[in-house]
Design a protein around this motif. Structure first.
Motif, mmCIF file in Angstrom:
data_model
loop_
_atom_site.group_PDB
_atom_site.id
_atom_site.type_symbol
_atom_site.label_atom_id
_atom_site.label_comp_id
_atom_site.label_asym_id
_atom_site.label_seq_id
_atom_site.Cartn_x
_atom_site.Cartn_y
_atom_site.Cartn_z
ATOM 1 N N HIS A 34 0.917 -1.144 -0.090
ATOM 2 C CA HIS A 34 -0.268 -0.007 0.056
ATOM 3 C C HIS A 34 0.828 1.154 -0.041
ATOM 4 O O HIS A 34 1.704 1.395 0.589
ATOM 5 C CB HIS A 34 -0.918 0.070 1.210
ATOM 6 N N GLU A 35 0.728 2.161 -0.787
ATOM 7 C CA GLU A 35 1.096 3.557 -1.007
ATOM 8 C C GLU A 35 0.192 4.448 -0.090
ATOM 9 O O GLU A 35 -0.914 4.550 -0.214
ATOM 10 C CB GLU A 35 1.449 4.001 -2.322
ATOM 11 N N CYS B 209 -3.350 5.022 -4.789
ATOM 12 C CA CYS B 209 -2.534 3.666 -4.487
ATOM 13 C C CYS B 209 -3.438 2.532 -5.430
ATOM 14 O O CYS B 209 -4.636 2.503 -5.276
ATOM 15 C CB CYS B 209 -2.691 3.214 -3.163
ATOM 16 N N CYS C 61 -2.757 -0.557 -5.121
ATOM 17 C CA CYS C 61 -2.652 -2.121 -4.142
ATOM 18 C C CYS C 61 -4.027 -2.895 -4.143
ATOM 19 O O CYS C 61 -5.266 -2.274 -4.448
ATOM 20 C CB CYS C 61 -1.964 -1.922 -2.998
ATOM 21 N N CYS D 296 -6.647 -1.438 -1.610
ATOM 22 C CA CYS D 296 -7.448 -0.244 -2.336
ATOM 23 C C CYS D 296 -8.386 -0.413 -3.551
ATOM 24 O O CYS D 296 -9.186 0.180 -3.766
ATOM 25 C CB CYS D 296 -6.193 0.858 -2.767
HETATM 26 ZN ZN ZN Z 1 -3.486 0.814 -1.243
#
Ligand code: ZN
Ligand code: ZN
Length: 312
Positions: A142-143, A148, A150, A153
């Motif tokens: 995750h960013e 993001c 990921c 998300c």
């Molecule tokens: Zn994420």
């Protein structure tokens, strides 16, 4: 009896209790006009107020139920609670949270959590905020931004229709940050050092002493009556002074306490422990008349407790 059934949160919860939930959540005083209706789940588990006077629109049966609760000192009380119970509590207006939790319902993220994520419990908030946490030695995909990509998300965007997953995770964390340690499933809890008793071998007719500090079960089990109104329960979590390291190693010891002239001013009490024949740990003692400034009652009960204490 009604109140007890109302606070039964198990699968056997009666249908009328759901109706009572709705009445309590609807007939609220004007001071709650800014509290979103959708967060009002249970009056006894959350900090919003409901109508308690005959001038309110509350039906007489509900008023009676509330009165009984007040009369017998009904409230949440316990030294500690199992993590499953902590996770079942409603997160919004959590009754034990810092009062600033009441200001966390109006933001864009809060509305998204309420409407799109349908976030209700502490456990759900914990699961959502967990995406932000990086576990040592494991890269977190995750960013920390709303773009993001990921899998978590992406899931939140596709399944919930959330446009700002990172913002919602941060808001979930803000909500959790208002919880005192005793109610925070992230904090170390006594239950972490209380192995399950069911794994201990037990013999026929033997009862295993439940030494655990944590209340187990479900939300129905966290309520007490006849509580002391002058005593405010602490919300810090107690930490056990000892940890059970090896639950397999078992010692069998017989304990007993007895008292001559029990209940009389001439009472004399004594306690004994027996490990095995000629075992140096065997002991028999008189219950002392005082311990520091505390006078000890010469009674059977004191002696029984002292006997257990002698074994540790
Ligand atoms: Zn994420
Ligand atoms: Zn969202």
């Amino acid at each position: 009896m009604w109140l007890k059934r109302y606070l039964d949160f198990g699968s056997g919860r009666p249908l009328w209790a759901l109706l009572a939930d709705t009445l309590l959540a609807t007939n609220t005083p004007s001071s709650e006009k800014n509290t979103p209706r959708s967060i009002r789940i249970n009056y006894y588990l959350q900090s919003w107020k409901t109508g308690t006077t005959s001038q309110s629109n509350q039906p007489p049966d509900i008023l009676r139920m509330l009165k009984i609760g007040r009369k017998y000192g009904l409230r949440i009380e316990g030294i500690a609670f199992e993590r499953d119970i902590l996770r079942e509590m409603p997160i919004w207006y959590h009754s034990q949270a810092d009062s600033k939790i009441r200001r966390l319902t109006g933001s864009r993220a809060s509305k998204c959590l309420l409407i799109k994520h349908n976030l209700t419990t502490v456990g759900e908030a914990e699961d959502l905020a967990a995406i932000l946490v990086t576990v040592e030695g494991r890269p977190n995909p995750h960013e920390n931004n709303n773009h993001c990509r990921c899998s978590d998300c992406t899931n939140l965007r596709e399944k919930m229709g959330c446009n700002h997953p990172n913002l919602c995770m941060l808001r979930a964390q803000d909500l959790l940050d208002t919880l005192p340690t005793k109610w925070d499933p992230h904090a170390e809890q006594p239950g972490d050092n209380e192995p399950s008793l069911t794994s201990l071998p037990s013999q026929k007719d033997e009862e295993i002493f439940d030494y655990r500090l944590s209340t187990s079960g479900n939300l129905s089990d966290i309520f007490r009556i006849f509580t002391d109104p002058s005593h405010k329960p602490v919300n810090e979590v107690p930490i056990r002074l000892f940890k059970v390291r090896n639950q397999i190693q078992q010692v069998t010891v017989a304990t007993d306490g007895s008292c001559i002239d029990n209940g009389q001013t001439t009472a004399i009490a004594g306690a004994g422990v027996f490990f095995a024949a000629n075992d140096p740990r065997n002991q028999s003692v008189r219950v002392p008349k005082s311990l520091g400034d505390t006078t000890l009652t010469q009674s059977n009960q004191t002696a029984e407790l002292l006997a257990v204490k002698l074994t540790s």
